[in-house]
Design a protein around this motif. Structure first.
Motif, PDB file in Angstrom:
ATOM      1  N   GLU A 112       0.865  -1.177   0.000  1.00  0.00           N
ATOM      2  CA  GLU A 112       0.000   0.000   0.000  1.00  0.00           C
ATOM      3  C   GLU A 112       0.898   1.221   0.000  1.00  0.00           C
ATOM      4  O   GLU A 112       1.924   1.256   0.693  1.00  0.00           O
ATOM      5  N   ILE A 113       0.525   2.206  -0.805  1.00  0.00           N
ATOM      6  CA  ILE A 113       1.220   3.486  -0.885  1.00  0.00           C
ATOM      7  C   ILE A 113       0.191   4.515  -0.451  1.00  0.00           C
ATOM      8  O   ILE A 113      -0.887   4.599  -1.047  1.00  0.00           O
ATOM      9  N   THR A 114       0.487   5.268   0.597  1.00  0.00           N
ATOM     10  CA  THR A 114      -0.521   6.194   1.114  1.00  0.00           C
ATOM     11  C   THR A 114      -0.912   7.227   0.068  1.00  0.00           C
ATOM     12  O   THR A 114      -0.108   7.645  -0.755  1.00  0.00           O
ATOM     13  N   SER A 115      -2.179   7.595   0.130  1.00  0.00           N
ATOM     14  CA  SER A 115      -2.737   8.638  -0.727  1.00  0.00           C
ATOM     15  C   SER A 115      -2.920   9.889   0.111  1.00  0.00           C
ATOM     16  O   SER A 115      -2.931   9.831   1.334  1.00  0.00           O
ATOM     17  N   TYR A 116      -3.095  10.992  -0.556  1.00  0.00           N
ATOM     18  CA  TYR A 116      -3.323  12.249   0.152  1.00  0.00           C
ATOM     19  C   TYR A 116      -4.825  12.482   0.285  1.00  0.00           C
ATOM     20  O   TYR A 116      -5.371  13.416  -0.275  1.00  0.00           O
ATOM     21  N   ASP A 117      -5.488  11.601   1.032  1.00  0.00           N
ATOM     22  CA  ASP A 117      -6.905  11.789   1.293  1.00  0.00           C
ATOM     23  C   ASP A 117      -7.165  11.603   2.782  1.00  0.00           C
ATOM     24  O   ASP A 117      -6.317  11.108   3.516  1.00  0.00           O
ATOM     25  N   SER A 118      -8.331  11.985   3.217  1.00  0.00           N
ATOM     26  CA  SER A 118      -8.630  12.011   4.647  1.00  0.00           C
ATOM     27  C   SER A 118      -8.762  10.629   5.267  1.00  0.00           C
ATOM     28  O   SER A 118      -8.710  10.499   6.485  1.00  0.00           O
ATOM     29  N   ASP A 119      -8.914   9.606   4.476  1.00  0.00           N
ATOM     30  CA  ASP A 119      -9.176   8.269   4.999  1.00  0.00           C
ATOM     31  C   ASP A 119      -7.950   7.361   5.024  1.00  0.00           C
ATOM     32  O   ASP A 119      -8.047   6.224   5.444  1.00  0.00           O
ATOM     33  N   THR A 120      -6.802   7.846   4.574  1.00  0.00           N
ATOM     34  CA  THR A 120      -5.642   6.973   4.454  1.00  0.00           C
ATOM     35  C   THR A 120      -5.175   6.435   5.804  1.00  0.00           C
ATOM     36  O   THR A 120      -4.701   5.312   5.887  1.00  0.00           O
ATOM     37  N   ASP A 121      -5.318   7.217   6.880  1.00  0.00           N
ATOM     38  CA  ASP A 121      -4.871   6.749   8.189  1.00  0.00           C
ATOM     39  C   ASP A 121      -5.648   5.514   8.612  1.00  0.00           C
ATOM     40  O   ASP A 121      -5.061   4.491   8.944  1.00  0.00           O
ATOM     41  N   ARG A 122      -6.955   5.600   8.578  1.00  0.00           N
ATOM     42  CA  ARG A 122      -7.784   4.460   8.983  1.00  0.00           C
ATOM     43  C   ARG A 122      -7.608   3.279   8.045  1.00  0.00           C
ATOM     44  O   ARG A 122      -7.437   2.143   8.473  1.00  0.00           O
ATOM     45  N   ILE A 137      -1.220 -13.139   5.154  1.00  0.00           N
ATOM     46  CA  ILE A 137      -0.272 -12.666   4.138  1.00  0.00           C
ATOM     47  C   ILE A 137       1.048 -12.372   4.852  1.00  0.00           C
ATOM     48  O   ILE A 137       1.080 -11.579   5.798  1.00  0.00           O
ATOM     49  N   PRO A 138       2.158 -13.004   4.424  1.00  0.00           N
ATOM     50  CA  PRO A 138       3.415 -12.932   5.171  1.00  0.00           C
ATOM     51  C   PRO A 138       3.989 -11.537   5.381  1.00  0.00           C
ATOM     52  O   PRO A 138       4.537 -11.256   6.449  1.00  0.00           O
ATOM     53  N   VAL A 139       3.891 -10.651   4.377  1.00  0.00           N
ATOM     54  CA  VAL A 139       4.504  -9.325   4.486  1.00  0.00           C
ATOM     55  C   VAL A 139       3.523  -8.261   3.991  1.00  0.00           C
ATOM     56  O   VAL A 139       2.905  -8.424   2.945  1.00  0.00           O
ATOM     57  N   TYR A 140       3.418  -7.191   4.761  1.00  0.00           N
ATOM     58  CA  TYR A 140       2.646  -6.012   4.363  1.00  0.00           C
ATOM     59  C   TYR A 140       3.631  -4.854   4.307  1.00  0.00           C
ATOM     60  O   TYR A 140       4.226  -4.485   5.313  1.00  0.00           O
ATOM     61  N   LEU A 141       3.814  -4.289   3.117  1.00  0.00           N
ATOM     62  CA  LEU A 141       4.726  -3.167   2.904  1.00  0.00           C
ATOM     63  C   LEU A 141       3.893  -1.899   2.751  1.00  0.00           C
ATOM     64  O   LEU A 141       3.095  -1.782   1.828  1.00  0.00           O
ATOM     65  N   LEU A 142       4.095  -0.957   3.671  1.00  0.00           N
ATOM     66  CA  LEU A 142       3.417   0.329   3.610  1.00  0.00           C
ATOM     67  C   LEU A 142       4.444   1.399   3.289  1.00  0.00           C
ATOM     68  O   LEU A 142       5.395   1.607   4.048  1.00  0.00           O
ATOM     69  N   ILE A 143       4.257   2.048   2.157  1.00  0.00           N
ATOM     70  CA  ILE A 143       5.098   3.182   1.778  1.00  0.00           C
ATOM     71  C   ILE A 143       4.289   4.416   2.138  1.00  0.00           C
ATOM     72  O   ILE A 143       3.309   4.747   1.486  1.00  0.00           O
ATOM     73  N   ASP A 144       4.701   5.051   3.237  1.00  0.00           N
ATOM     74  CA  ASP A 144       3.934   6.127   3.847  1.00  0.00           C
ATOM     75  C   ASP A 144       4.491   7.477   3.402  1.00  0.00           C
ATOM     76  O   ASP A 144       5.528   7.923   3.887  1.00  0.00           O
ATOM     77  N   ARG A 145       3.789   8.112   2.474  1.00  0.00           N
ATOM     78  CA  ARG A 145       4.269   9.379   1.922  1.00  0.00           C
ATOM     79  C   ARG A 145       4.065  10.552   2.885  1.00  0.00           C
ATOM     80  O   ARG A 145       4.705  11.582   2.724  1.00  0.00           O
ATOM     81  N   ASP A 146       3.206  10.401   3.878  1.00  0.00           N
ATOM     82  CA  ASP A 146       3.017  11.466   4.860  1.00  0.00           C
ATOM     83  C   ASP A 146       4.195  11.550   5.827  1.00  0.00           C
ATOM     84  O   ASP A 146       4.707  12.625   6.098  1.00  0.00           O
ATOM     85  N   SER A 147       4.615  10.406   6.353  1.00  0.00           N
ATOM     86  CA  SER A 147       5.711  10.382   7.320  1.00  0.00           C
ATOM     87  C   SER A 147       7.071  10.155   6.670  1.00  0.00           C
ATOM     88  O   SER A 147       8.085  10.177   7.355  1.00  0.00           O
ATOM     89  N   CYS A 148       7.076   9.919   5.346  1.00  0.00           N
ATOM     90  CA  CYS A 148       8.313   9.611   4.603  1.00  0.00           C
ATOM     91  C   CYS A 148       9.028   8.404   5.215  1.00  0.00           C
ATOM     92  O   CYS A 148      10.233   8.415   5.440  1.00  0.00           O
ATOM     93  N   GLU A 149       8.233   7.354   5.456  1.00  0.00           N
ATOM     94  CA  GLU A 149       8.751   6.114   6.029  1.00  0.00           C
ATOM     95  C   GLU A 149       8.270   4.908   5.231  1.00  0.00           C
ATOM     96  O   GLU A 149       7.200   4.932   4.638  1.00  0.00           O
ATOM     97  N   VAL A 192       7.201  12.592  -3.020  1.00  0.00           N
ATOM     98  CA  VAL A 192       6.354  13.044  -1.927  1.00  0.00           C
ATOM     99  C   VAL A 192       6.126  14.545  -2.080  1.00  0.00           C
ATOM    100  O   VAL A 192       6.920  15.247  -2.709  1.00  0.00           O
ATOM    101  N   ARG A 193       5.043  15.033  -1.514  1.00  0.00           N
ATOM    102  CA  ARG A 193       4.726  16.471  -1.580  1.00  0.00           C
ATOM    103  C   ARG A 193       5.477  17.229  -0.511  1.00  0.00           C
ATOM    104  O   ARG A 193       5.735  16.785   0.545  1.00  0.00           O
TER     105      ARG A 193
END
Length: 193
Positions: A112-122, A137-149, A192-193
């Protein structure tokens, strides 16, 4: 993202037909069913697509027998869940003949790659990690553009991931088995923005 939160739970066949109609009617929107609730989210932006392209190139170079798919996953079968991750890493050919919504059994990793919308956190930081862990599912990769992590969730069990490793953009991180790929995340700083 807008949720139709009070809608009674749907059977999988009802949801799949509903998702097909909404996707064709509401241009630029995608539909998911997570924890029994319908979620509508916008189609990703261009930088989101570049991040997925970068990840595909890294994965194909490191593990050419794998592919990142853009199909919906049937998750939480006892709750009739359907999620549409930004990508699902699985052995090439794993989802042949299954249609738009595929069984998650072959998934080695979801992305999952975070989007710039109000619901991405939840959605990306709370609901989806739990749903993916419950599915095994063995691995969940989150590319978080808000926290740059980059957040790597692994060791699913008991409805959650037992291990989460976080690195800031620019650092390297090794995705655990069964993926076994090291990501040099410096390029992510450009998208990232």
């Amino acid at each position: 993202m807008t949720a139709i939160a009070d809608r009674p739970q749907m059977a999988p066949e009802e949801f799949e037909e509903f998702a097909r109609i909404v996707t064709h009617t509401l241009e630029g929107m995608r539909v998911e069913l997570i924890n029994g609730k319908v979620r509508v989210k916008p189609v990703p932006d261009g930088d989101h697509g570049l991040i997925l392209e970068w990840l595909m190139r890294v994965c194909i170079q490191a593990r050419p027998e794998l592919w990142i798919y853009d199909q919906g996953l049937k998750i939480e079968t006892y709750r009739t869940g359907h999620a549409r991750p930004d990508g699902t890493l699985a052995p090439s050919g794993s989802f042949g003949g299954q249609g738009e919504w595929v069984d998650a059994d072959a998934a080695l990793m979801v992305v999952e790659i975070t989007s710039y919308d109000s619901d991405t956190d939840r959605r990306d930081r709370k609901e989806k990690p739990r749903s993916y862990a419950e599915t095994g599912i063995p691995v969940y990769l989150l590319i978080d553009r808000d926290s740059c992590e980059v957040k790597v969730h692994s060791e699913p069990g008991g409805g959650r991931y037992g291990k989460i490793e976080m690195v800031t953009f620019g650092m390297s991180v090794t995705l655990p088995d069964p993926v076994g790929i090291t990501l040099e995340t410096e390029p992510l700083k450009e998208w990232v923005r």
